[in-house]
Design a protein around this motif. Structure first.
Motif, short mmCIF file in Angstrom:
data_model
loop_
_atom_site.label_atom_id
_atom_site.label_comp_id
_atom_site.label_asym_id
_atom_site.label_seq_id
_atom_site.Cartn_x
_atom_site.Cartn_y
_atom_site.Cartn_z
N CYS A 158 65.14 72.47 -7.39
CA CYS A 158 64.28 71.98 -8.48
C CYS A 158 64.70 70.57 -8.89
O CYS A 158 65.89 70.26 -9.00
CB CYS A 158 64.40 72.94 -9.66
SG CYS A 158 63.34 72.50 -11.04
N CYS A 211 64.59 68.93 -13.64
CA CYS A 211 65.67 68.26 -14.36
C CYS A 211 66.85 68.09 -13.42
O CYS A 211 66.76 68.45 -12.24
CB CYS A 211 66.03 68.97 -15.67
SG CYS A 211 67.30 70.24 -15.55
N CYS A 219 68.53 73.45 -9.81
CA CYS A 219 68.59 74.86 -9.43
C CYS A 219 68.01 75.06 -8.03
O CYS A 219 67.00 74.45 -7.68
CB CYS A 219 67.77 75.70 -10.41
SG CYS A 219 68.47 75.66 -12.06
N CYS A 250 64.30 78.11 -15.41
CA CYS A 250 63.90 77.94 -16.80
C CYS A 250 62.39 77.66 -16.83
O CYS A 250 61.78 77.45 -15.78
CB CYS A 250 64.71 76.82 -17.45
SG CYS A 250 64.10 75.17 -17.11
S1 SF4 Z 1 67.37 73.95 -15.45
FE1 SF4 Z 1 65.17 74.33 -15.22
S2 SF4 Z 1 64.21 72.34 -14.85
FE2 SF4 Z 1 66.42 72.11 -14.57
S3 SF4 Z 1 66.70 72.37 -12.37
FE3 SF4 Z 1 66.98 74.39 -13.28
S4 SF4 Z 1 64.96 75.36 -13.26
FE4 SF4 Z 1 64.68 73.16 -12.84
#
Ligand code: SF4
Ligand SMILES: Nc1nc2c(c(=O)[nH]1)N[C@H]1C(S)=C(S)[C@@H](COP(=O)(O)OP(=O)(O)OC[C@H]3O[C@@H](n4cnc5c(=O)[nH]c(N)nc54)[C@H](O)[C@@H]3O)O[C@H]1N2
Ligand SMILES: Nc1nc2c(c(=O)[nH]1)N[C@H]1C(S)=C(S)[C@@H](COP(=O)(O)OP(=O)(O)OC[C@H]3O[C@@H](n4cnc5c(=O)[nH]c(N)nc54)[C@H](O)[C@@H]3O)O[C@H]1N2
Ligand SMILES: [Mo]
Length: 745
Positions: free
Chosen positions: A51, A54, A58, A87
């Motif tokens: 991901c 952010c 993840c 998230c």
């Molecule tokens: S905390 Fe949320 S937005 Fe950040 S990388 Fe993990 S899943 Fe993605």
């Protein structure tokens, strides 16, 4: 696959709990026209991803429907960053891919610099232009005069390009405007920084102290989950925040501190632990240096003294110190993440580091564990050329504790009237929206206008793209490969991001863009591979895996080499001058800084002004997600938190639109709605960051809410690292938008 209940558990820590959760799971607004097409959950239709909504990164799997459209992203069960659960923002990742406002083709500015008129061009033309300009500036002023301002995964590809052409002038707002100070604070204490993910053992902690860290609104996934688990296991939380944050609502103690006085509280806690004999004597005797100096130093800082600075009653300071001592060593005084606050930020995080040491928490179960990562060799290439000068030459005279390029200093070196001994002449801006992330926007714009050329690599038409000479549209993380993610954690892990779908429109991955520029500059020897698959496969084979294996599993774990924690009484060498935990910092002393943290007064707001504090909302990452159709549905504007006493004084109503004017007379471009709440101190207002976007091409985000960044014109520089403290700004609340002349006076 994770159940709905698991998801509720983490989301419950986020403000609004279920309210956040429901749309995050269903996103039922007809965004996906093919929603009726069943999801193919077979392994054949899933691809590993990481991901990029952010910077927590993840690891997950992207699932497509039978028409090949990415419908869902689900966390990878063995991944330590996500623990199988994303998230709400990560779940909304497909919105980034299918946002119709995305950059779609390379753009070249037409006409004068800064006029914001662009024409679409081919990649050939755009890349030829970038290479030609890079060579021109490089030959005229030296390649060192080209700066790379970057963030995110794509940054690595461009850092390689920069080193290949001989510039080490790279810097990120994610350091100087974020975690630089805390790294310096911990390096000067333990000889080791914190890094990301933070090695805080919250699952086993008995007590957690949050000083400004607003976990739960700050949705860094693994930490939120660990905090949830800790809470389930009865961990006590102490939250120090002028605002009743989501974390405060889960806490046994909320200490609504007067903003900017945290060092006074930290010194008083040290005083109680030391003078009431509550610190870990064996640990300090074995591992620490400078205890006697520290003891003498904190003698005057009683809770009674701290009360006069912080507004926190002495009995609360004592009670909370006793809670920590009771839990020690299974206690975490959290190091924070965004630590650029008041200009004495390295000293504040040093105070946090010292407090952890007094409690014996570093290297202990329930405190800080020792993270490990696996070293993956780089694909072989010749040695990089040696630059004639680097960021150090314009930084270290003044900010001796800086350990990497400092964004705001590279910007200073880009100004027409700079006094610095070397000048920056061109910028590559990669995946960072400098207008929003660097304080004093006028200065950033002045520097931009002084550049011989500016190239921006982004996925969205954010504000910074408007200042570019050439805009290179990167495809999103769901359409590309990147370098491997190597995780520093309890168990070392490697994770793969690969494309779930082909790049949409005329967009390209960062690895390809940087290589094409490199080839045009004659740097072929630094790119001795055909494509990134070859690089990844080679790298993975060095550690006993392969691209083929990783495409199936996404994440692979490796054995640890060293123990996770210190044994009681074990010998241990800390990487400091003394080999010990330095309560008294020999390096800071040698550099002419306070060797132990000192409390200094900071300006307080004058009558009619309130301190502007800012932070995160759970469903967005800065400005990068505000236009994401799925996440915009959850929250499309920010609100200004105002204490009821102030609302009464100014006759404000909840939902009323107001404008802000700061101490330097800058007025917010857009209005923001008031939220009246007891959850904020009377001397401050709170405005979540990332809203108030000014580029009209971001249809959903444009003009929604107000931008904290616009109001941050006064900066308190951290004297050790040069980072920008941004919390010393004060605003008035205006019920009408002032006329332009008044605004400019
Ligand atoms: S905390 Fe949320 S937005 Fe950040 S990388 Fe993990 S899943 Fe993605
Ligand atoms: N006023 C104020 N300033 C702040 C903060 C604050 O709270 N208030 N926070 C500070 C902190 S903690 C940090 S870490 C920094 C962060 O500041 P930045 O590093 O600037 O982060 P973002 O604002 O997320 O901007 C990221 C940019 O990357 C683009 N982008 C997203 N994904 C991709 C991709 O895959 N490829 C490419 N090429 N581009 C992509 C987005 O469209 C956006 O333009 O800001 C700091 N500055
Ligand atoms: N949802 C979401 N989560 C994110 C991000 C995001 O964009 N969205 N960004 C990520 C990033 S890059 C970062 S760096 C982190 C940042 O998140 P954190 O490091 O947790 O928090 P900060 O931004 O430092 O601080 C915000 C809190 O500090 C409080 N505060 C303000 N002034 C003071 C003061 O003087 N003293 C004290 N004690 N508290 C004060 C504010 O009320 C607010 O609750 O969040 C990360 N997580
Ligand atoms: Mo950050």
């Amino acid at each position: 696959m994770k159940t709905r209940r698991d998801f509720i558990k983490i989301s419950a820590l986020a403000a609004g709990g279920l309210a956040v959760l429901k749309p995050a799971l269903s996103f039922s607004s007809g965004f996906f026209p093919d929603e009726e097409v069943p999801l193919d959950e077979s392994e054949a239709q899933r691809t590993p991803t990481i991901c990029e909504v952010c910077f927590w990164n993840c690891a997950a799997f992207a699932y497509k429907d039978r028409k090949g459209k990415v419908q869902k992203i689900i966390g990878n069960d063995i991944d330590l960053h996500s623990k199988g659960r994303l998230c709400p923002r990560g779940t909304g990742g497909p919105g980034m891919l299918y946002d119709k406002d995305r950059l779609k083709k390379p753009l070249l500015r037409v006409g004068k610099p800064g006029n914001q008129k662009f024409k679409e061009v081919s990649w050939e033309e755009a890349l030829d232009f970038v290479a030609k300009k890079t060579r021109e500036v490089g030959e005229k002023y030296g390649y060192e005069s080209i700066a790379l301002l970057d963030h995110g995964t794509t940054a690595h590809h461009f850092e390689h390009l920069f080193k290949s052409f001989g510039s080490d002038n790279t810097a990120e707002p994610a350091i100087a405007q974020c975690l630089g100070a805390r790294e310096a604070g911990f390096i000067n204490t333990y000889g080791a920084g914190i890094g990301s993910p933070e090695p805080t053992d919250l699952r086993n902690a008995k007590c957690l102290v949050l000083i400004g860290s607003h976990i739960g609104e700050n949705m860094h996934n693994g930490i939120v989950q660990d905090m949830s688990t800790g809470l389930d296991r009865g961990m006590t939380v102490i939250t120090v925040d002028p605002r009743f944050s989501t974390a405060a609502s889960k806490s046994k103690f909320w200490l609504p501190i007067k903003p900017s006085t945290d060092i006074a509280l930290l010194l008083a806690w040290m005083h109680v632990l030391i003078y009431e004999d509550l610190y870990d004597k064996d640990y300090i005797e074995q591992y620490a240096y400078g205890f006697d100096e520290l003891k003498a130093h904190v003698r005057p800082f009683t809770p009674e003294w701290a009360y006069t600075k912080t507004d926190i009653p002495p009995q609360d300071i004592r009670k909370t110190a006793y809670e920590m001592a009771k839990a020690a060593p299974s206690v975490v005084i959290h190091p924070g993440r965004h630590t650029a606050w008041y200009g004495d930020d390295t000293q504040r995080t040093r105070a946090i580091a010292i407090l952890n040491a007094l409690l014996g928490a570093w290297g202990k179960k329930g405190g800080y564990y020792f993270p490990e990562k696996i070293r993956i060799p780089r694909f072989p290439h010749p040695k990089y050329p040696e630059p004639e000068w680097t960021w150090k030459d314009i930084t270290k005279d003044k900010y001796k504790g800086a350990f990497t390029g400092v964004t705001n200093i590279l910007i200073d070196a880009s100004l027409p009237d700079t006094k610095l001994k070397h000048k920056i002449k061109a910028w590559y801006v990669v995946a960072t929206n400098l207008i929003q992330s660097i304080p004093d926007q006028e200065k950033t714009k002045k520097a931009l206008q002084n550049m011989e050329f500016v190239v921006v690599v982004d996925t969205m038409p954010t504000e910074i793209t408007g200042y570019a000479d050439v805009v290179l549209p990167e495809c999103t993380y769901l359409e590309r490969y990147d370098y491997l993610r190597t995780t520093r954690h309890k168990i070392p892990q490697v994770a793969l991001r690969m494309p779930a779908v082909e790049p949409m429109y005329d967009t390209k991955p960062g690895w390809w863009i940087s290589r094409e520029i490199g080839l045009r500059l004659g740097l072929d020897k630094y790119f001795p591979w055909k494509d990134i698959e070859e690089v990844l496969d080679w790298q993975l084979k060095q550690v006993g895996s392969s691209l083929e294996e990783m495409k199936k599993v996404g994440v692979k774990s490796f054995e640890r080499e060293e123990p996770l924690y210190l044994e009681d009484g074990e010998d241990y060498f800390f990487n400091t001058n003394t080999g010990k935990i330095e309560l008294y910092s020999t390096d800071l002393d040698a550099m002419g800084y306070d060797p132990m943290p000192v409390y200094r007064e900071h300006p307080q707001p004058e009558d009619g002004f309130y301190r502007l504090i800012y932070g995160r909302v759970p469903m967005h990452t800065f400005g990068r997600t505000i236009n994401n159709p799925l996440l915009n549905e959850l929250r499309d504007e920010n609100h200004l938190w105002v204490n009821p006493k102030i609302a009464k004084l100014l006759d404000l109503k909840t939902g009323q639109e107001v404008w802000l004017r700061n101490q330097d007379g800058v007025v917010s471009t857009f209005p923001v709605k008031v939220r009246i709440t007891e959850r904020i101190r009377f001397d401050s207002v709170y405005l979540p960051h990332g809203f108030g976007q000014k580029n009209k091409k971001m249809g959903r985000a444009y003009g929604r809410g107000a931008a904290d960044s616009e109001m941050i014109t006064r900066v308190e520089i951290d004297d050790v690292t040069g980072g920008t403290g941004m919390r010393g700004n004060f605003v008035e609340i205006l019920v009408e938008k002032p006329q332009k002349e008044e605004a400019e006076s």
